[in-house]
Design a protein around this motif. Structure first.
Motif, mmCIF file in Angstrom:
data_model
loop_
_atom_site.group_PDB
_atom_site.id
_atom_site.type_symbol
_atom_site.label_atom_id
_atom_site.label_comp_id
_atom_site.label_asym_id
_atom_site.label_seq_id
_atom_site.Cartn_x
_atom_site.Cartn_y
_atom_site.Cartn_z
ATOM 1 N N GLY A 1 0.964 -1.281 -0.092
ATOM 2 C CA GLY A 1 0.057 -0.096 -0.063
ATOM 3 C C GLY A 1 0.858 1.316 -0.112
ATOM 4 O O GLY A 1 0.326 2.402 0.148
ATOM 5 N N THR A 2 2.257 1.069 -0.187
ATOM 6 C CA THR A 2 3.153 2.369 -0.135
ATOM 7 C C THR A 2 4.335 2.047 -0.917
ATOM 8 O O THR A 2 4.412 0.524 -1.016
ATOM 9 C CB THR A 2 3.536 2.678 1.210
ATOM 10 O OG1 THR A 2 4.314 3.867 1.159
ATOM 11 C CG2 THR A 2 4.265 1.522 1.982
ATOM 12 N N GLY A 3 4.806 2.700 -1.730
ATOM 13 C CA GLY A 3 6.279 2.504 -2.173
ATOM 14 C C GLY A 3 7.267 2.766 -1.325
ATOM 15 O O GLY A 3 8.508 2.543 -1.801
ATOM 16 N N SER A 4 7.293 3.323 -0.260
ATOM 17 C CA SER A 4 8.217 3.654 0.267
ATOM 18 C C SER A 4 8.678 2.592 1.445
ATOM 19 O O SER A 4 7.762 2.203 2.187
ATOM 20 C CB SER A 4 7.975 5.001 1.254
ATOM 21 O OG SER A 4 8.122 5.970 0.248
ATOM 22 N N VAL A 5 9.996 2.287 1.807
ATOM 23 C CA VAL A 5 10.413 1.300 2.825
ATOM 24 C C VAL A 5 10.261 2.331 4.069
ATOM 25 O O VAL A 5 10.076 3.317 4.458
ATOM 26 C CB VAL A 5 12.048 1.273 2.590
ATOM 27 C CG1 VAL A 5 12.148 0.595 1.352
ATOM 28 C CG2 VAL A 5 12.858 2.304 2.819
ATOM 29 N N ASP A 6 10.096 1.414 5.268
ATOM 30 C CA ASP A 6 9.897 1.762 6.519
ATOM 31 C C ASP A 6 8.964 2.801 6.759
ATOM 32 O O ASP A 6 9.238 3.916 7.255
ATOM 33 C CB ASP A 6 11.551 2.275 7.203
ATOM 34 C CG ASP A 6 11.399 2.178 8.533
ATOM 35 O OD1 ASP A 6 10.783 1.805 9.248
ATOM 36 O OD2 ASP A 6 12.108 3.265 8.936
ATOM 37 N N SER A 7 7.908 2.659 6.298
ATOM 38 C CA SER A 7 6.709 3.820 6.355
ATOM 39 C C SER A 7 5.517 3.147 6.744
ATOM 40 O O SER A 7 5.160 1.735 6.388
ATOM 41 C CB SER A 7 6.790 4.452 4.957
ATOM 42 O OG SER A 7 7.892 5.008 4.498
ATOM 43 N N PRO A 8 4.285 3.803 7.285
ATOM 44 C CA PRO A 8 3.127 3.156 7.457
ATOM 45 C C PRO A 8 2.551 2.476 6.369
ATOM 46 O O PRO A 8 2.775 3.179 4.923
ATOM 47 C CB PRO A 8 2.258 4.315 7.654
ATOM 48 C CG PRO A 8 3.294 5.348 8.234
ATOM 49 C CD PRO A 8 4.544 5.230 7.463
ATOM 50 N N ALA A 9 2.054 1.357 6.446
ATOM 51 C CA ALA A 9 1.610 0.799 5.251
ATOM 52 C C ALA A 9 0.218 0.062 5.375
ATOM 53 O O ALA A 9 -0.327 -0.817 5.979
ATOM 54 C CB ALA A 9 2.493 -0.672 5.198
ATOM 55 N N PRO A 10 -0.610 0.875 4.508
ATOM 56 C CA PRO A 10 -2.071 0.413 4.380
ATOM 57 C C PRO A 10 -2.052 -0.870 3.428
ATOM 58 O O PRO A 10 -2.741 -0.778 2.596
ATOM 59 C CB PRO A 10 -2.676 1.776 3.943
ATOM 60 C CG PRO A 10 -1.516 2.186 2.944
ATOM 61 C CD PRO A 10 -0.336 2.022 3.505
ATOM 62 N N ALA A 11 -1.726 -1.971 3.989
ATOM 63 C CA ALA A 11 -1.603 -3.252 3.225
ATOM 64 C C ALA A 11 -2.857 -3.907 2.984
ATOM 65 O O ALA A 11 -3.816 -3.669 3.390
ATOM 66 C CB ALA A 11 -0.409 -4.067 4.049
ATOM 67 N N THR A 12 -2.621 -4.470 1.708
ATOM 68 C CA THR A 12 -3.898 -5.540 1.473
ATOM 69 C C THR A 12 -3.403 -6.954 1.388
ATOM 70 O O THR A 12 -2.216 -7.094 0.666
ATOM 71 C CB THR A 12 -4.370 -4.948 0.227
ATOM 72 O OG1 THR A 12 -5.049 -3.634 0.161
ATOM 73 C CG2 THR A 12 -5.574 -5.753 -0.367
ATOM 74 N N VAL A 13 -3.991 -7.767 1.809
ATOM 75 C CA VAL A 13 -3.447 -9.147 1.764
ATOM 76 C C VAL A 13 -4.771 -9.859 0.981
ATOM 77 O O VAL A 13 -6.060 -9.884 1.577
ATOM 78 C CB VAL A 13 -3.438 -9.555 3.221
ATOM 79 C CG1 VAL A 13 -2.998 -11.232 3.137
ATOM 80 C CG2 VAL A 13 -2.268 -8.877 4.058
ATOM 81 N N THR A 14 -4.332 -10.422 -0.069
ATOM 82 C CA THR A 14 -5.365 -11.207 -0.800
ATOM 83 C C THR A 14 -5.007 -12.745 -0.766
ATOM 84 O O THR A 14 -4.107 -12.991 -1.047
ATOM 85 C CB THR A 14 -5.502 -10.709 -2.271
ATOM 86 O OG1 THR A 14 -5.733 -9.434 -2.073
ATOM 87 C CG2 THR A 14 -6.427 -11.158 -2.970
#
Length: 978
Positions: free
Chosen positions: A328-341
């Motif tokens: 959910g982000t292109g940056s390392v070590d950053s908040p990640a609004p992830a999606t798991v499918t």
């Protein structure tokens, strides 16, 4: 079919004779049970077959047993219980009454797919109620599209003669058969089926209303509401009802789907796993309202599989899951609004397919890519949803989870359902302090569709690695069937095509990996083959560094330029002042691991009156919960010296935690230490108590404090801390003391970063730090020390006197920086007495030879509760002569090193060049006489006053010199009567 037969079909599932009114006519009062063993004469039976009319006695090939397969036929059949009546002197068997409502519960994992009926283009189609209610042809059967037919209902009726006719009881010749259709369901139903029966113009509607037991084990079931009987001339009753679902000719051929398990149906624990259950009420109850609680409280009848019949072919059941993680982000070590499918492939049968559905998932172990961890920032404002609030196991469409516990959303596509299940993901209440147990971090997943009457609630147990913070979400369950109890442990046996779990970006509960690319391997266990796992790999690819530029390809390539600041509130020389240390790093940089710094000379602490926090108390703190430590600190308040504040987590709003700093005792070879104790309590989580020791080494030559921290945890309680800053505020009143020298100095040292592996010190990086420091107003400090030097013993030539020097200093004066004493020419160095000297290694290890001892000394400082005392040695030197070293021991160890040589007058000169910038109220030096004296008289020292040269210089540069310093010779004074 005759008109009379059509009329009789009107009451296909009931009859006209009423039972006596009762509180509750239970299932055994109306239905005949299954025999033991089962036979064709069973009253209640069910099965899946290759032929439409299979019976328990049929040979094996007649029964369809392929796990996950699609049987051509599936049936449920009930027979109404009979009683004997006498008709014209002849005993006859007649049904005891009529069924008013029938509830059927299917085995877990047996899926009836209402989406299987399709139109000519392959799209799901169901019969509309308007079509169902439109009579077609002379029989006035429903006008449903032929493709929506999913089965047939076969009814066998018995006719009882009217009073006085003499006609015996007998079955109606043949069996009445009507089509069953897949109907558009009502709101709150996943499926609805129906058929019509009766004479033209008097058709009765019979519906099978489907549901899913999502409050228990998710098995499918349906309720048949049977119309009340009607008078049609003769008295009739239903004797047998056989509902046949047609699987092989229905739509895409996947209308009936067997469970994807192969447990032994005759083994204890699984002997009822494939049973179908029935509960029934009577039409009398239906009309009187006595069955308002139906089916609750009604006795279930079990239809087991025929003896010797069980599911087969689990080795043929496919299982090809996949897991995809999008940060959910292109940056390392950053908040990640992830999606798991998570996906399981599904498609209607085509040529070459096995005709077997994918195995249902028994257990999922979903691993996030390495380095993607829990973000402390996300704990702020978060609250937990309790199990009671979540309402798992309660058949209600709404939970009571607080809004602040919602961290994301979930969507589930399941091929038997017309619509996607949608819902939320909540933080569950903590049930353990062990992050690897899965009960510290719990997620509550709710996916529902009220339109189809489904609400799936699952609990995910997130296991966090204590060392790396890597996350594995384990999703399984222990379900209970309402009829026979616990099922084999595992997730509900229901199909899905895709599950999408999205974490809310505003909650920032996850952080992205620290490098450009990270992988993970998830494991999923199929119900078809328990104990085996299919691996599903996932990869996250990132492109930028939050500090700017491309992201690092490896851990070692990460940037590391930490901030270090050390300052005092007041820089006034010789004054007490709070002292503050700030250490920081940016998102994307290496972890803070070790702080190794040396404070400026003279910047020290007052230890007097402060007890150490004991080792037992420190150990107790490390073992306590954060809340317990908050409410009852392990260390005494008397040991308190300041506060520590950490900010942790990626993103713009790191989590701030506060702790206390205490003075502690010796540690890792250091004379004393500082311990920071921080309760790790954030939001709904109590991770325990973070304890970090800092060894405070005191340089014996300069008294400088050399502080070396323990490894600063980058993971604690399974949480990837991402420490952004550490603020240490030493603010105990009159603790930190400024130097009395205003020379430009600095706090110097290094901070170690996590390097290639934050768990391996051998790979740490190092970043040099240098923060300037300079005291002020030192010139305002006075300098008026007093020195008295006494000689004892013989005064004649060639005698070896004993020496005592006493130095006293005033409170508030500048500290001594240098002292040089040149003895008169009447006192020489007795080199013959210089024997064994202490080497540097011996001095460091406290193993100086006894022969190297030439005196003793003690010192009293306002910074210490007790005086320092020790021996005086001759030690190895870079000069021609050995150095005179005073080794003062106590709470700390201080060396006073005197360089021995000759003064400009030719007298013996001893210079203490580097006196530590610490206050000393009194110092007493006692040098031995006689054979251990380093002095020898060259003349009678009583002949005239003996004068030395004393030059003292303060840390602030002020001097106190005396070129005619009179020695106090005790023996001479006695001779004069003094």
């Amino acid at each position: 079919m005759s008109k009379r037969s059509l009329a009789l079909l009107l009451i296909c599932l009931g009859g006209l004779l009423a039972l006596p009114v009762m509180a509750q006519a239970d299932t055994p009062d109306i239905l005949a049970p299954q025999n033991e063993p089962s036979t064709q004469a069973d009253g209640w039976q069910a099965g899946t077959c290759n032929e439409p009319e299979c019976i328990p006695e049929s040979p094996d090939p007649v029964f369809f047993t392929q796990a996950g397969g699609h049987p051509p036929f599936a049936f449920t059949q009930y027979t109404v219980k009979q009683e004997t009546v006498i008709v014209e002197g002849t005993p006859r068997e007649i049904p005891v009454g009529t069924v008013g409502r029938l509830r059927v519960d299917l085995p877990p994992g047996l899926i009836i797919n209402p989406q299987a009926t399709v139109d000519t283009e392959g799209n799901p189609i169901r019969c509309k109620m308007s079509e169902f209610n439109t009579p077609v042809g002379p029989t006035e059967l429903p006008g449903c599209p032929a493709s929506t037919q999913v089965g047939v209902e076969k009814i066998t009726l018995k006719v009882i003669a009217g009073p006085g006719t003499g006609t015996p009881v007998a079955p109606i010749p043949g069996v009445t058969e009507v089509p069953v259709y897949n109907l558009e369901p009502e709101p709150g139903q996943p499926a609805k089926f129906g058929f019509k029966a009766g004479a033209p113009g008097e058709k009765s509607l019979v519906f099978l209303r489907g549901d899913v037991a999502w409050e228990s084990d998710f098995h499918a079931g349906f309720v048949i509401d049977i119309p009340p009987p009607k008078a049609v001339g003769a008295t009739t009753r239903t004797w047998k009802s056989r509902l046949i679902n047609i699987g092989d000719k229905t739509g895409n051929g996947m209308y009936i789907n067997l469970p994807t398990t192969c447990f032994d149906p005759e083994a204890p624990g699984t002997d009822q796993l494939y049973s179908t259950w029935a509960r029934a009420s009577t039409s009398v109850e239906e009309e009187s309202g006595a069955d308002a609680t139906f089916p609750f409280g009604y006795t279930p009848f079990e239809a087991k599989l025929p003896e010797g019949i069980g599911p087969t072919g689990c080795e043929n059941v496919p299982f090809e899951p996949s897991i995809d993680v999008n940060a959910g982000t292109g940056s390392v070590d950053s908040p990640a609004p992830a999606t798991v499918t998570a996906k399981l492939p599904f498609k209607p049968e085509t040529e070459g397919d096995t005709g077997i559905v994918q195995s249902h998932v028994r257990k999922a172990e979903v691993a996030l890519p390495k380095g993607m961890g829990l973000n402390p920032s996300g704990a702020q404002g978060l609250v937990a949803c309790s199990d009671a609030q979540f309402k798992k196991g309660v058949r209600t469409y709404t939970n009571e989870c607080p809004a602040a516990s919602d961290i994301g959303s979930v969507e589930v596509d399941s091929w038997p359902l017309a619509n996607t299940l949608v819902g939320d993901v909540y933080v569950g209440e903590q049930k353990s302090s062990d992050p690897e147990s899965g009960d510290l971090f719990r997620i509550l997943i709710e996916a529902k569709n009220e339109e189809e009457g489904i609400n799936a609630r699952l609990v995910g147990r997130v296991k966090a690695n204590k060392t790396t913070g890597e996350l594995v979400a384990e999703v399984t369950d222990q379900l209970v069937n309402p009829f026979f109890g616990p099922l084999p442990a595992g997730l509900p046996q229901v199909p899905f095509e895709e599950v999408r779990l999205r974490f809310d970006g505003s909650k920032e509960v996850l952080t992205s990996p620290p490098v450009c690319s990270a992988e993970s391997t998830s494991r999923l266990e199929p119900w078809a083959r328990p104990g085996t796992f299919a691996e599903a790999k996932s990869k996250v690819t990132l492109s930028t560094d939050p500090t700017g530029g491309p992201c690092p390809a490896t851990m070692a390539e990460r940037k590391f330029s930490p901030l270090y600041k050390a300052k005092v509130d007041s820089s006034k020389g010789g004054a007490y002042s709070p002292f503050h240390v700030n250490i920081g790093r940016r998102d994307g940089e290496q972890e803070l691991k070790v702080v190794d710094v040396t404070l400026p000379k003279g910047l020290t602490g007052k230890l007097a009156g402060i007890p150490y926090c004991s080792e037992e108390a420190i150990a107790a703190a490390a073992g306590k919960s954060g809340n317990a430590e908050k409410s009852s600190p392990s260390c005494s308040g008397d040991s308190f010296i300041g506060k520590v504040t950490t900010k942790s987590g990626s993103g713009a709003n790191p989590l701030q935690l506060s702790g206390n700093a205490y003075l502690a005792g010796p540690y890792k070879g250091a004379a004393l230490s500082l311990v920071t104790i921080t309760p790790a309590v954030a939001g709904p989580f109590d991770l325990g108590t973070v304890v970090v020791r800092v060894a405070l080494n005191v340089d014996p030559e300069t008294a400088q404090i050399h502080a070396v921290s323990d490894l600063i945890p980058n993971v604690f309680g399974g949480v990837k801390l991402d420490i952004r800053s550490i603020d240490l505020d030493i603010d105990r009143s009159q603790f930190m003391l400024n130097p009395t020298s205003c020379a430009a100095q600095a706090t110097t040292g290094a901070i170690n970063g996590g390097g290639a592996d934050p768990a391996n010190p051998a790979t740490f990086s190092s970043y040099a730090v240098n923060d300037p420091f300079q005291a002020t107003e030192c010139n305002k400090l006075a300098f008026k020390p007093k020195l008295n030097i006494q000689l004892f013993g013989g005064t004649a030539r060639n005698k070896y006197p004993r020496l005592k020097a006493t130095l006293t200093a005033r409170k508030g004066d500048a500290n001594i920086g240098r002292t040089a004493v040149t003895m008169p020419r009447s006192l020489f160095l007795e080199q013959g007495h210089i024997g064994t000297v202490c080497t540097r290694p011996q001095l460091a290890s406290h193993t100086c030879p006894k022969a190297s001892v030439y005196g003793k000394a003690w010192a009293k400082s306002p910074l210490l509760s007790k005086k320092l005392q020790g021996k005086v040695y001759l030690v190895s030197s870079n000069n021609k002569l050995p150095d005179l070293l005073v080794d003062l021991r106590g709470q700390v160890e201080i060396y006073l090193r005197g360089v021995i040589g000759s003064g400009s007058t030719g007298g013996l000169k001893t210079v203490f060049r580097k006196v530590p910038d610490v206050p000393v109220s009194k110092f007493v030096l006692n040098m031995k006489g006689g054979k251990k004296s380093l002095l020898v008289n060259s003349v009678n020292t009583c002949a005239k006053p003996q004068r030395a040269i004393v030059k003292m210089k303060a840390q602030n540069g002020k001097k106190k010199n005396n070129n005619k310093f009179k020695l106090n010779i005790a023996s001479c004074n006695k001779k004069k009567g003094k």
